[in-house]
Design a protein around this motif. Sequence first.
Motif, mmCIF file in Angstrom:
data_model
loop_
_atom_site.group_PDB
_atom_site.id
_atom_site.type_symbol
_atom_site.label_atom_id
_atom_site.label_comp_id
_atom_site.label_asym_id
_atom_site.label_seq_id
_atom_site.Cartn_x
_atom_site.Cartn_y
_atom_site.Cartn_z
ATOM 1 N N ALA A 1 0.828 -1.206 0.000
ATOM 2 C CA ALA A 1 0.000 0.000 0.000
ATOM 3 C C ALA A 1 0.865 1.260 0.000
ATOM 4 C CB ALA A 1 -0.935 0.001 1.207
ATOM 5 N N ALA A 2 1.934 1.244 0.793
ATOM 6 C CA ALA A 2 2.792 2.426 0.906
ATOM 7 C C ALA A 2 3.638 2.651 -0.345
ATOM 8 C CB ALA A 2 3.709 2.288 2.126
ATOM 9 N N ARG A 3 4.137 1.571 -0.950
ATOM 10 C CA ARG A 3 5.070 1.688 -2.058
ATOM 11 C C ARG A 3 4.409 1.603 -3.425
ATOM 12 N NH1 ARG A 3 10.118 1.295 0.201
ATOM 13 N NH2 ARG A 3 10.107 0.578 2.347
ATOM 14 N N GLY A 4 3.225 1.006 -3.498
ATOM 15 C CA GLY A 4 2.539 0.875 -4.777
ATOM 16 C C GLY A 4 3.204 -0.082 -5.741
ATOM 17 N N SER A 5 4.094 -0.917 -5.213
ATOM 18 C CA SER A 5 4.845 -1.832 -6.054
ATOM 19 C C SER A 5 5.075 -3.130 -5.293
ATOM 20 C CB SER A 5 6.194 -1.206 -6.424
ATOM 21 O OG SER A 5 7.086 -2.175 -6.911
ATOM 22 N N LEU B 1 -3.686 -14.182 1.001
ATOM 23 C CA LEU B 1 -4.373 -13.256 1.904
ATOM 24 C C LEU B 1 -5.702 -12.818 1.291
ATOM 25 C CD1 LEU B 1 -4.412 -11.555 4.493
ATOM 26 C CD2 LEU B 1 -3.121 -9.803 3.250
ATOM 27 N N GLU B 2 -5.675 -12.480 0.004
ATOM 28 C CA GLU B 2 -6.910 -12.087 -0.677
ATOM 29 C C GLU B 2 -7.913 -13.236 -0.707
ATOM 30 O OE1 GLU B 2 -5.587 -8.573 -3.757
ATOM 31 O OE2 GLU B 2 -5.179 -10.647 -4.358
ATOM 32 N N TYR C 1 -5.793 -3.279 -7.048
ATOM 33 C CA TYR C 1 -5.928 -3.333 -8.497
ATOM 34 C C TYR C 1 -4.505 -3.480 -9.011
ATOM 35 C CZ TYR C 1 -10.563 -1.315 -7.797
ATOM 36 O OH TYR C 1 -11.851 -1.092 -7.392
ATOM 37 N N ARG C 2 -4.284 -4.445 -9.868
ATOM 38 C CA ARG C 2 -2.950 -4.671 -10.415
ATOM 39 C C ARG C 2 -2.923 -4.172 -11.854
ATOM 40 N NH1 ARG C 2 -4.358 -8.320 -6.767
ATOM 41 N NH2 ARG C 2 -2.807 -9.330 -5.444
ATOM 42 N N HIS C 3 -1.961 -3.350 -12.179
ATOM 43 C CA HIS C 3 -1.777 -2.896 -13.549
ATOM 44 C C HIS C 3 -0.287 -2.756 -13.818
ATOM 45 C CE1 HIS C 3 -1.291 1.182 -11.848
ATOM 46 N NE2 HIS C 3 -2.355 0.901 -11.124
ATOM 47 N N ALA D 1 -11.747 -2.165 -0.291
ATOM 48 C CA ALA D 1 -11.536 -3.215 0.710
ATOM 49 C C ALA D 1 -10.081 -3.223 1.181
ATOM 50 C CB ALA D 1 -11.909 -4.573 0.137
ATOM 51 N N GLY D 2 -9.153 -2.984 0.276
ATOM 52 C CA GLY D 2 -7.735 -2.930 0.635
ATOM 53 C C GLY D 2 -7.430 -1.792 1.580
#
Length: 157
Positions: A58-62, A84-85, A94-96, A105-106
């Motif tokens: 969440a913090a790094r986005g990667s 976990l999901e 969301y993965r892109h 939810a995240g």
Amino acid sequence: MIYGKSSLKEHLLGTARFCSNSAEMLARAVPASEGVSPPEINLARLDLVSMRLLLECAARGSLSAAASHCHLSVAGASHRLARLEDALGTQLFYRHHRGLKLTEAGAAATGAAKAMMLAVDQLVQGVREAARSMPTGSSNTGRRRKGIDQISCSVSE
């Protein structure tokens, strides 16, 4: 803070209840899909490494940056995040091609994970303070317990 035997026990029990309540809060925070009942939560999937990975993603986005920070392989981190999901029954990111973005939810799960990690930090600090306050001459004085000095649950802001 210095703890006696009974107050340390109360502190640890309170922290354990807080972590248990945080796990329940995490399960409630993640909405179920319409028409689908919420899944039974496998608490084994709500381990500290997975919570830290969630926070780092969440913090790094990667995923690769989070995996590196958590000392995991990218494949291992991806597998852990997917488990976990699955346990929570919803997608957390969301993965892109440019990285990860939190779902609603995240975001809810991240808040509960921060609370869990802060509770663990309090637990570790309480145990360390109690160990330092042990009277000299105690049979455990001078012996280091492997692991307690190695625990790090830092929460990225």
